[in-house]
Design a protein around this motif. Sequence first.
Motif, short mmCIF file in Angstrom:
data_model
loop_
_atom_site.label_atom_id
_atom_site.label_comp_id
_atom_site.label_asym_id
_atom_site.label_seq_id
_atom_site.Cartn_x
_atom_site.Cartn_y
_atom_site.Cartn_z
N GLY A 275 18.96 9.00 48.28
CA GLY A 275 19.54 9.96 49.23
C GLY A 275 19.28 9.59 50.67
O GLY A 275 18.71 8.54 50.97
N TYR A 276 19.69 10.47 51.56
CA TYR A 276 19.52 10.25 52.99
C TYR A 276 19.29 11.59 53.68
O TYR A 276 19.68 12.65 53.17
N ARG B 75 23.63 16.52 45.32
CA ARG B 75 23.01 17.79 45.64
C ARG B 75 22.36 17.72 47.02
O ARG B 75 22.13 16.64 47.56
N GLU B 76 22.04 18.88 47.56
CA GLU B 76 21.39 18.94 48.86
C GLU B 76 20.16 19.83 48.77
O GLU B 76 20.18 20.86 48.10
N TYR B 77 19.07 19.43 49.43
CA TYR B 77 17.85 20.23 49.46
C TYR B 77 17.04 19.81 50.67
O TYR B 77 17.47 18.96 51.46
N HIS B 78 15.88 20.41 50.87
CA HIS B 78 15.02 20.06 51.98
C HIS B 78 13.78 19.32 51.48
O HIS B 78 13.19 19.67 50.47
N VAL C 105 21.18 13.99 48.16
CA VAL C 105 20.79 12.99 47.17
C VAL C 105 21.89 12.80 46.15
O VAL C 105 22.52 13.76 45.70
N TYR C 106 22.13 11.54 45.79
CA TYR C 106 23.05 11.20 44.72
C TYR C 106 22.20 10.80 43.51
O TYR C 106 21.21 10.08 43.67
N PHE C 107 22.58 11.26 42.32
CA PHE C 107 21.80 10.89 41.15
C PHE C 107 22.70 10.71 39.94
O PHE C 107 23.81 11.26 39.87
N GLN C 108 22.20 9.93 38.99
CA GLN C 108 22.98 9.60 37.80
C GLN C 108 22.07 9.48 36.58
O GLN C 108 21.00 8.87 36.66
#
Length: 288
Positions: free
Chosen positions: A154-155, A124-127, A141-144
């Motif tokens: 994330g980066y 997903r992407e956010y600020h 961010v990558y999440f599981q």
Amino acid sequence: MFKHSALSFACLLAMTGPVFGAGAVELVSGYEVEANQARELLAKAVSAYRKQGDTVLAQLSRQGAYTTPSTYVYVVSTQGVMLASGGPSAIYIGRDIRPMLDDELRTALNDALSSAEDDVTHSREYHWMNWRDGKHERKRVYFQRVGDKVFAAGYYMPRSSPQEARRLLDDAVDALRHDTHATLEKINRLDAFYNRDDLYVFVIDEKSHTFVAHGADHRLVGDDVSSLRGANGELIGPRLLSAVQGREEGETSYEWRNPVTGAKELKHTLMRREGNFIVAVGYYKGRP
């Protein structure tokens, strides 16, 4: 700040976006190294948790094996409690973030956290505020989901892509064509539609050679473009004007301050003529 942390995590889980199965690679152009680093860090943390159980959570909250200069892992339980973090959100460990959310976001967060474990890495992407420079920047961010926990890493993406710059230019030209006055007014009041992360629109009156709108520095409105200088003192105004002379589109590069990073960087500006106006959007390439 705590409310923003909770809000960001809820948005992270609630937003629709791509989902990636085991072994799949999702890369954002220009951030391949950072993307791989975040995915590898997340996989490493999940693997360690599956072998060591909850004892690994303390390790995730320390600087070292599960952090890099720009990436860290954090863990939230399916009850909404922050369990571990190698970044600034470590101050919320042990706290339930859900009470800080409004009803809609709380529902979205609960739905996401109650989803079945599927051994899939989601993206997903956010600020969120970059702990390195204290500025809000775009973050992927990558999440599981693993058992009753959600692991994430994330980066930050402080620079937009050439494709995103061209999309904003297309949108601005189209809006200017349909309602010139309203569009210029929105650009000058830094409307979010024309101000996207490090991208913004500026408009030049081709007859008077003056800025009639600027999405980053309203003080430039009314100034003669011919006298504009770049971040290194180089005269760049004539270059901007000549780039579209005798043609519908043009582009040029020069040094300018990135509004997100605050650093002097090489900026590549795309320009297009619309009536008597020159509409421009530039993207940054990093330090020259």
